[in-house]
Design an enzyme around this catalytic site. Structure first.
Site, PDB file in Angstrom:
ATOM      1  N   THR A  36       0.835  -1.086   0.110  1.00  0.00           N
ATOM      2  CA  THR A  36       0.256  -0.002  -0.085  1.00  0.00           C
ATOM      3  C   THR A  36       0.924   1.246   0.065  1.00  0.00           C
ATOM      4  OG1 THR A  36      -0.053   0.294   2.595  1.00  0.00           O
ATOM      5  CG2 THR A  36      -1.738  -1.533   1.634  1.00  0.00           C
ATOM      6  N   ASP A 126      -1.071  -0.423  22.124  1.00  0.00           N
ATOM      7  CA  ASP A 126      -1.456   0.134  23.372  1.00  0.00           C
ATOM      8  C   ASP A 126      -2.810   0.865  23.259  1.00  0.00           C
ATOM      9  OD1 ASP A 126      -0.022   2.215  22.353  1.00  0.00           O
ATOM     10  OD2 ASP A 126       0.886   2.664  24.079  1.00  0.00           O
ATOM     11  N   GLU A 127      -3.099   1.225  22.010  1.00  0.00           N
ATOM     12  CA  GLU A 127      -4.171   2.102  21.547  1.00  0.00           C
ATOM     13  C   GLU A 127      -5.514   1.136  21.904  1.00  0.00           C
ATOM     14  OE1 GLU A 127      -4.290   4.494  18.369  1.00  0.00           O
ATOM     15  OE2 GLU A 127      -2.324   5.068  18.137  1.00  0.00           O
ATOM     16  N   ALA A 155     -10.266   0.846  17.253  1.00  0.00           N
ATOM     17  CA  ALA A 155     -11.276  -0.075  17.294  1.00  0.00           C
ATOM     18  C   ALA A 155     -11.092  -1.343  16.289  1.00  0.00           C
ATOM     19  CB  ALA A 155     -12.538   0.696  17.015  1.00  0.00           C
ATOM     20  N   SER A 156     -10.398  -1.052  15.146  1.00  0.00           N
ATOM     21  CA  SER A 156     -10.132  -2.131  14.166  1.00  0.00           C
ATOM     22  C   SER A 156      -8.959  -3.040  14.977  1.00  0.00           C
ATOM     23  CB  SER A 156      -9.785  -1.761  12.990  1.00  0.00           C
ATOM     24  OG  SER A 156      -8.587  -1.183  12.705  1.00  0.00           O
ATOM     25  N   LYS A 157      -8.300  -2.336  15.585  1.00  0.00           N
ATOM     26  CA  LYS A 157      -7.074  -3.329  16.108  1.00  0.00           C
ATOM     27  C   LYS A 157      -7.544  -4.163  17.428  1.00  0.00           C
ATOM     28  CE  LYS A 157      -3.128  -3.526  15.196  1.00  0.00           C
ATOM     29  NZ  LYS A 157      -2.446  -4.186  14.333  1.00  0.00           N
ATOM     30  N   ASN A 182       4.132   3.593  21.278  1.00  0.00           N
ATOM     31  CA  ASN A 182       4.824   4.011  20.126  1.00  0.00           C
ATOM     32  C   ASN A 182       6.027   3.849  19.684  1.00  0.00           C
ATOM     33  OD1 ASN A 182       2.308   6.033  20.775  1.00  0.00           O
ATOM     34  ND2 ASN A 182       2.965   6.864  19.065  1.00  0.00           N
ATOM     35  N   PRO A 208       3.781  20.881  12.492  1.00  0.00           N
ATOM     36  CA  PRO A 208       2.360  21.128  12.906  1.00  0.00           C
ATOM     37  C   PRO A 208       2.215  20.313  14.078  1.00  0.00           C
ATOM     38  CG  PRO A 208       2.598  19.710  11.006  1.00  0.00           C
ATOM     39  CD  PRO A 208       4.133  20.344  11.420  1.00  0.00           C
ATOM     40  N   VAL A 209       1.894  20.885  15.213  1.00  0.00           N
ATOM     41  CA  VAL A 209       1.726  20.109  16.548  1.00  0.00           C
ATOM     42  C   VAL A 209       0.164  20.456  16.833  1.00  0.00           C
ATOM     43  CG1 VAL A 209       2.115  20.304  18.886  1.00  0.00           C
ATOM     44  CG2 VAL A 209       4.110  20.439  17.433  1.00  0.00           C
ATOM     45  N   TYR A 210      -0.391  19.095  16.931  1.00  0.00           N
ATOM     46  CA  TYR A 210      -1.832  19.217  17.203  1.00  0.00           C
ATOM     47  C   TYR A 210      -2.124  19.645  18.680  1.00  0.00           C
ATOM     48  CZ  TYR A 210      -1.980  15.512  13.599  1.00  0.00           C
ATOM     49  OH  TYR A 210      -1.980  14.939  12.169  1.00  0.00           O
ATOM     50  N   PRO A 277      -9.232  14.973  16.015  1.00  0.00           N
ATOM     51  CA  PRO A 277     -10.676  14.770  16.600  1.00  0.00           C
ATOM     52  C   PRO A 277     -10.578  13.456  17.454  1.00  0.00           C
ATOM     53  CG  PRO A 277     -10.774  14.535  14.123  1.00  0.00           C
ATOM     54  CD  PRO A 277      -9.614  14.784  14.452  1.00  0.00           C
TER      55      PRO A 277
END
Ligand code: NAD
Ligand code: DAU
Length: 342
Positions: A36, A126-127, A155-157, A182, A208-210, A277
């Site tokens: 991919t 860990d997510e 959710a998928s993991k 991470n 760019p820091v969120y 988000p």
């Protein structure tokens, strides 16, 4: 032994291929990867020279491809790295994440059931535990922490993990799971925080820091993750989950400032942009189970790991410049172009 490594052209997968070729030259590694946007054959250039390595391009969701590979290679172990792995992309297109991460896992498990396997190892995250509050530094994710996901990616993991454990209980497939924090290091795709910041700083572009940059991640040098997976898939107990992490918690802002310091670039390059988000606040792993059962400990501290990582990006400019010059440009424009300030 014959070991199928799915997703071996991605960041952690290719580091794992090199780890196995060096540590276990007696084993054969067969990489199955769809290539991919995140898969890169250039990352496997050196592995391709080894007679113990075979690359097969294919989709883990494609039953025919997977079964043919099992018939050809009679694998002893399957390690599944193949996944859609970027949280921001999962917010844009959840369906792709459910297909690859859940149905792909099911296809691999079905093949293990049909042909038999010594061990199926699932590379998880860990997510799946959700996040921890920023004001409770005493809290860590253990293997008993409830699954509580935030993004379509996590959710998928989590769905995949549940399926792996169900195939163990119902069909007695010999499985194991690692849930790691991470990673960072060589071959990290430049959409993720650390390589994005390194490549931007090298190009003197804005970083760019969120949000306010106070979200915390628990960073582990990728080679330490590879060593943990190697131990668990060979010696870990069947049906068990092992958390992997090195107690290296940093706020995103601390990480970005470390990158700038390593590259001798000004902090004025930092720009705060609109938050992700559902942004998870803090991840922190308790790795005591893998330490006490298998003796695993991380070998690389954060400062040393960051020095090595920055050096790798400096020495492999063409690897990341080729990526930035391709379709990635459209992705970046779409995700960051009209994002606005925090
Ligand atoms: P990555 O996005 O860099 O690589 C994913 C690889 O999977 C790519 O080579 C891609 O081509 C391949 N792939 C995607 N869909 C496929 C499909 N349908 N069939 C075959 N191959 C396919 O990901 P990564 O960061 O190396 O993560 C690898 C695994 O580790 C993932 O399962 C991820 O959830 C997990 N993980 C990652 C981290 C991290 O910090 N990066 C931490 C913990 C766990
Ligand atoms: O915890 C393990 C997970 O770590 C893996 O399961 C995922 O596959 C992997 O992508 C990673 O997820 P994160 O969302 O934590 O990684 P990411 O590099 O996308 O972001 C790290 C932090 O940096 C996060 O708090 C968001 C922030 N960030 C990210 C980017 C890309 C920014 O502030 N700016 C950015 O441009």
């Amino acid at each position: 032994m014959n070991i199928i490594v799915t997703g071996g052209a991605g960041f952690i997968g290719c580091n794992f291929v090199y780890y196995e070729l060096e540590k276990h030259p007696e084993d054969r590694i067969i990489c199955l990867d769809k290539l991919t946007y995140a898969g890169n054959l250039k990352s496997l250039d050196e592995a391709m020279k080894s007679p113990s390595f075979r690359f097969v391009r294919g989709d883990i969701c494609d039953r025919e491809t997977v079964e043919k590979l099992f018939e050809e290679e009679h694998p002893d172990i399957v390690v599944n790295f193949a996944a859609e792995s970027h949280v921001d992309r999962s917010v844009e297109d959840p369906g792709l994440f459910l297909r690859t991460n859940i149905l792909g896992t099911q296809t691999l498990l079905d093949a293990c059931r049909k042909y038999g396997i010594g061990r199926y190892h699932q590379v998880s995250t860990d997510e799946v535990y959700g996040d921890l509050p920023l004001d409770r530094p005493d809290l860590f994710f253990t293997e008993q922490t409830n699954i509580h996901t935030s993004s379509p990616y996590s959710a998928s993991k989590a769905g995949a993990d549940m399926l792996v454990l169900a195939y163990h209980r119902t069909f007695h497939v010999p499985v194991s799971i690692t849930r790691c924090s991470n990673n960072y290091g060589p071959y990290h795709f430049p959409e993720k925080l650390i390589p994005l910041m390194i490549t931007h700083a090298l190009n003197d572009e804005k970083l760019p820091v969120y949000g306010n940059g106070e979200n915390v991640r628990d960073w582990l040098y990728v080679e330490d993750h590879c060593a943990a997976i190697d131990l668990v898939m060979r010696r870990g107990r069947e049906g068990e989950v092992y958390n992997v992490g090195g107690h290296n918690e940093r706020t995103n802002l601390q990480v970005v400032k470390t990158v700038l310091k390593e590259l001798n670039k000004p902090e004025s390059l930092i720009t705060f942009v609109k938050d992700r988000p559902g942004h998870d606040r803090r991840y922190a792993i308790d790795p005591s189970k893998i330490h006490s059962e298998l003796g695993w400990l991380p070998a690389t501290g954060f400062d040393e790991g960051m020095r090595r990582t920055v050096k790798w990006y400096l020495e492999h400019e063409s690897w990341w410049k080729d990526i930035l010059a391709g379709d990635y440009q459209d992705y970046y424009e779409h995700m960051y172009g009209n994002r606005g300030q925090a």
